[in-house]
Design a protein around this motif. Structure first.
Motif, PDB file in Angstrom:
ATOM      1  N   ARG A 290       6.313  15.888  -9.315  1.00 35.71           N
ATOM      2  CA  ARG A 290       5.674  14.588  -8.564  1.00 35.71           C
ATOM      3  C   ARG A 290       6.286  14.810  -7.057  1.00 35.71           C
ATOM      4  N   PRO A 291       4.972  14.507  -6.517  1.00 33.91           N
ATOM      5  CA  PRO A 291       5.093  14.567  -4.537  1.00 33.91           C
ATOM      6  C   PRO A 291       5.950  13.303  -4.313  1.00 33.91           C
ATOM      7  N   ALA A 292       6.514  13.191  -3.386  1.00 35.60           N
ATOM      8  CA  ALA A 292       7.435  12.148  -2.852  1.00 35.60           C
ATOM      9  C   ALA A 292       6.539  11.160  -2.677  1.00 35.60           C
ATOM     10  N   ALA A 293       6.781   9.602  -2.756  1.00 34.72           N
ATOM     11  CA  ALA A 293       5.827   8.699  -2.579  1.00 34.72           C
ATOM     12  C   ALA A 293       6.467   7.583  -1.467  1.00 34.72           C
ATOM     13  N   SER A 294       5.568   7.122  -0.642  1.00 38.00           N
ATOM     14  CA  SER A 294       6.225   5.915   0.149  1.00 38.00           C
ATOM     15  C   SER A 294       5.198   4.745   0.346  1.00 38.00           C
ATOM     16  N   GLN A 295       6.001   3.584   0.258  1.00 37.31           N
ATOM     17  CA  GLN A 295       5.255   2.572   0.165  1.00 37.31           C
ATOM     18  C   GLN A 295       5.582   1.557   1.211  1.00 37.31           C
ATOM     19  N   ILE A 296       4.398   0.581   1.763  1.00 35.21           N
ATOM     20  CA  ILE A 296       4.759  -0.282   2.939  1.00 35.21           C
ATOM     21  C   ILE A 296       4.465  -1.777   2.030  1.00 35.21           C
ATOM     22  N   GLU A 297       5.195  -2.546   2.466  1.00 39.30           N
ATOM     23  CA  GLU A 297       5.078  -3.823   1.870  1.00 39.30           C
ATOM     24  C   GLU A 297       5.328  -4.972   2.708  1.00 39.30           C
TER      25      GLU A 297
ATOM     26  N   ALA B 104       0.746  -1.312   0.087  1.00 40.02           N
ATOM     27  CA  ALA B 104      -0.053   0.017  -0.050  1.00 40.02           C
ATOM     28  C   ALA B 104       0.913   1.282  -0.022  1.00 40.02           C
ATOM     29  N   GLU B 105       0.460   2.321  -0.447  1.00 44.41           N
ATOM     30  CA  GLU B 105       1.054   3.621  -0.591  1.00 44.41           C
ATOM     31  C   GLU B 105       0.697   4.354   0.854  1.00 44.41           C
ATOM     32  N   LEU B 106       1.774   5.040   1.419  1.00 39.70           N
ATOM     33  CA  LEU B 106       1.702   5.812   2.580  1.00 39.70           C
ATOM     34  C   LEU B 106       1.840   7.264   2.529  1.00 39.70           C
ATOM     35  N   GLU B 107       1.547   7.892   3.521  1.00 37.96           N
ATOM     36  CA  GLU B 107       2.014   9.376   3.537  1.00 37.96           C
ATOM     37  C   GLU B 107       3.376   9.259   3.895  1.00 37.96           C
ATOM     38  N   PRO B 108       4.403  10.124   3.419  1.00 42.17           N
ATOM     39  CA  PRO B 108       5.984  10.020   3.765  1.00 42.17           C
ATOM     40  C   PRO B 108       6.071  10.169   5.576  1.00 42.17           C
ATOM     41  N   GLU B 109       5.404  11.007   6.110  1.00 44.66           N
ATOM     42  CA  GLU B 109       5.602  11.093   7.482  1.00 44.66           C
ATOM     43  C   GLU B 109       4.924   9.640   8.184  1.00 44.66           C
ATOM     44  N   MET B 110       4.117   9.056   7.711  1.00 48.96           N
ATOM     45  CA  MET B 110       3.795   7.763   8.203  1.00 48.96           C
ATOM     46  C   MET B 110       4.921   6.740   8.003  1.00 48.96           C
ATOM     47  N   ALA B 111       5.398   6.688   6.955  1.00 51.32           N
ATOM     48  CA  ALA B 111       6.206   5.717   6.639  1.00 51.32           C
ATOM     49  C   ALA B 111       7.511   6.101   7.382  1.00 51.32           C
ATOM     50  N   ALA B 112       7.922   7.249   8.103  1.00 53.12           N
ATOM     51  CA  ALA B 112       9.276   7.624   8.685  1.00 53.12           C
ATOM     52  C   ALA B 112       8.967   7.134  10.358  1.00 53.12           C
ATOM     53  N   ASP B 113       7.872   6.575  10.378  1.00 57.34           N
ATOM     54  CA  ASP B 113       7.505   6.295  12.001  1.00 57.34           C
ATOM     55  C   ASP B 113       8.417   4.899  12.376  1.00 57.34           C
ATOM     56  N   PRO B 114       9.410   5.187  13.292  1.00 54.57           N
ATOM     57  CA  PRO B 114      10.346   3.991  13.351  1.00 54.57           C
ATOM     58  C   PRO B 114       9.687   2.826  13.772  1.00 54.57           C
ATOM     59  N   LEU B 115       8.436   2.828  14.528  1.00 51.10           N
ATOM     60  CA  LEU B 115       7.615   1.645  14.692  1.00 51.10           C
ATOM     61  C   LEU B 115       6.745   1.171  13.784  1.00 51.10           C
ATOM     62  N   LEU B 116       6.738   1.455  12.691  1.00 53.12           N
ATOM     63  CA  LEU B 116       5.833   1.261  11.485  1.00 53.12           C
ATOM     64  C   LEU B 116       6.062  -0.200  11.327  1.00 53.12           C
ATOM     65  N   PRO B 117       7.172  -0.873  11.164  1.00 55.55           N
ATOM     66  CA  PRO B 117       7.409  -2.236  10.766  1.00 55.55           C
ATOM     67  C   PRO B 117       6.882  -3.325  11.978  1.00 55.55           C
ATOM     68  N   GLU B 118       7.079  -2.862  12.938  1.00 56.40           N
ATOM     69  CA  GLU B 118       6.355  -3.741  14.123  1.00 56.40           C
ATOM     70  C   GLU B 118       4.940  -3.497  14.197  1.00 56.40           C
ATOM     71  N   VAL B 119       4.494  -2.440  14.047  1.00 55.04           N
ATOM     72  CA  VAL B 119       3.054  -2.080  13.901  1.00 55.04           C
ATOM     73  C   VAL B 119       2.276  -3.086  12.891  1.00 55.04           C
TER      74      VAL B 119
ATOM     75  N   ALA C  14       9.638   1.734   1.589  1.00 58.50           N
ATOM     76  CA  ALA C  14      10.441   2.283   0.757  1.00 58.50           C
ATOM     77  C   ALA C  14       9.841   3.731   0.342  1.00 58.50           C
ATOM     78  N   SER C  15      10.938   4.724  -0.166  1.00 59.85           N
ATOM     79  CA  SER C  15      10.394   6.232  -0.400  1.00 59.85           C
ATOM     80  C   SER C  15      11.058   6.504  -1.679  1.00 59.85           C
ATOM     81  N   SER C  16      10.223   7.146  -2.679  1.00 62.15           N
ATOM     82  CA  SER C  16      10.698   7.569  -3.691  1.00 62.15           C
ATOM     83  C   SER C  16      10.655   9.001  -3.771  1.00 62.15           C
ATOM     84  N   HIS C  17      11.905   9.686  -4.338  1.00 63.89           N
ATOM     85  CA  HIS C  17      11.870  11.261  -4.543  1.00 63.89           C
ATOM     86  C   HIS C  17      12.152  11.622  -5.844  1.00 63.89           C
TER      87      HIS C  17
END
Length: 211
Positions: free
Chosen positions: A148-155, A96-111, A137-140
């Motif tokens: 294009r705005p920066a894009a982040s994805q969780i897998e 899924a695509e994420l907001e960059p600030e959400m992707a930057a959360d250090p606890l995201l993988p555990e969550v 992953a983040s794309s700039h």
């Protein structure tokens, strides 16, 4: 409620053949009814992971927008598999695509990993030997793509062994529903039913993909 698509092509799919326990597990997947925002259909399964395999792909949709997608593969080895500690294994990929600030959360993988185990636990499913990875992953974009705005994805890549029931057949329909709960959660959909507090949704994404 939506149905898993059951076409003549699926009837001819190699994954629909095999020993009785595998056929029963596949039929349960194909007969499962899901929430309408999740579109599921058969897809070619990998042939080298186990003697028998069946695969589904899914997309979480909101109108004409795709919020998340994934793949679920059912593997079966009648002789058993030491690493699985069983004769069946479920393997998944969820993105899924994420907001960059959400992707930057250090606890995201555990969550995100807890969302997978929580989806299984919320439906009281027995399983063993879970393993997997959570990748962000983040794309700039630069130069001609700088608009294009920066894009982040969780897998999420994961696998687990479903506990076998009567006749050696796991409750694959319940596992599929739990997997769809995970897809919906990653896609940012609200819980399927009132009073279901097991789902904590992601913030609204910026510009989901158009279909």
């Amino acid at each position: 409620m939506g149905d898993v698509k059951d076409t003549e092509e699926a009837d001819r799919h190699p994954g629909a053949a095999g020993p009785p326990a595998f056929r029963a597990a596949v039929e349960a997947l194909r007969g499962c009814r899901l929430r309408p925002q999740i579109e599921v259909e058969p897809t070619p399964a990998p042939q080298r992971l186990a003697p028998y395999a069946y695969a589904l792909e899914a997309v979480v949709v909101d109108g004409e927008q795709e919020l998340a997608d994934g793949r679920l593969v059912l593997l079966h080895d009648p002789a058993g598999h030491d690493a699985w500690r069983g004769t069946f294994r479920l393997v998944t990929l969820v993105r899924a695509e994420l907001e960059p600030e959400m992707a930057a959360d250090p606890l995201l993988p555990e969550v995100c990993w807890s969302w997978l185990t929580g989806a299984l636990g919320a439906r009281g499913l027995g399983y063993g030997e879970p393993s997997g990875t959570v990748t962000r992953a983040s794309s700039h974009y630069f130069g001609g793509l700088a608009d294009r705005p920066a894009a982040s994805q969780i897998e999420i890549r994961a696998s687990w062994t479903p506990r076998e029931g009567r006749g050696g057949v796991p409750d694959t329909a319940a596992h599929l529903i739990s997997w769809c709960d995970l897809l919906a959660q990653v896609g940012g959909l609200p819980p399927a039913g009132p009073g279901d507090t097991s789902v904590v949704t992601l913030p609204q994404r910026r510009g989901p993909q158009s279909r």
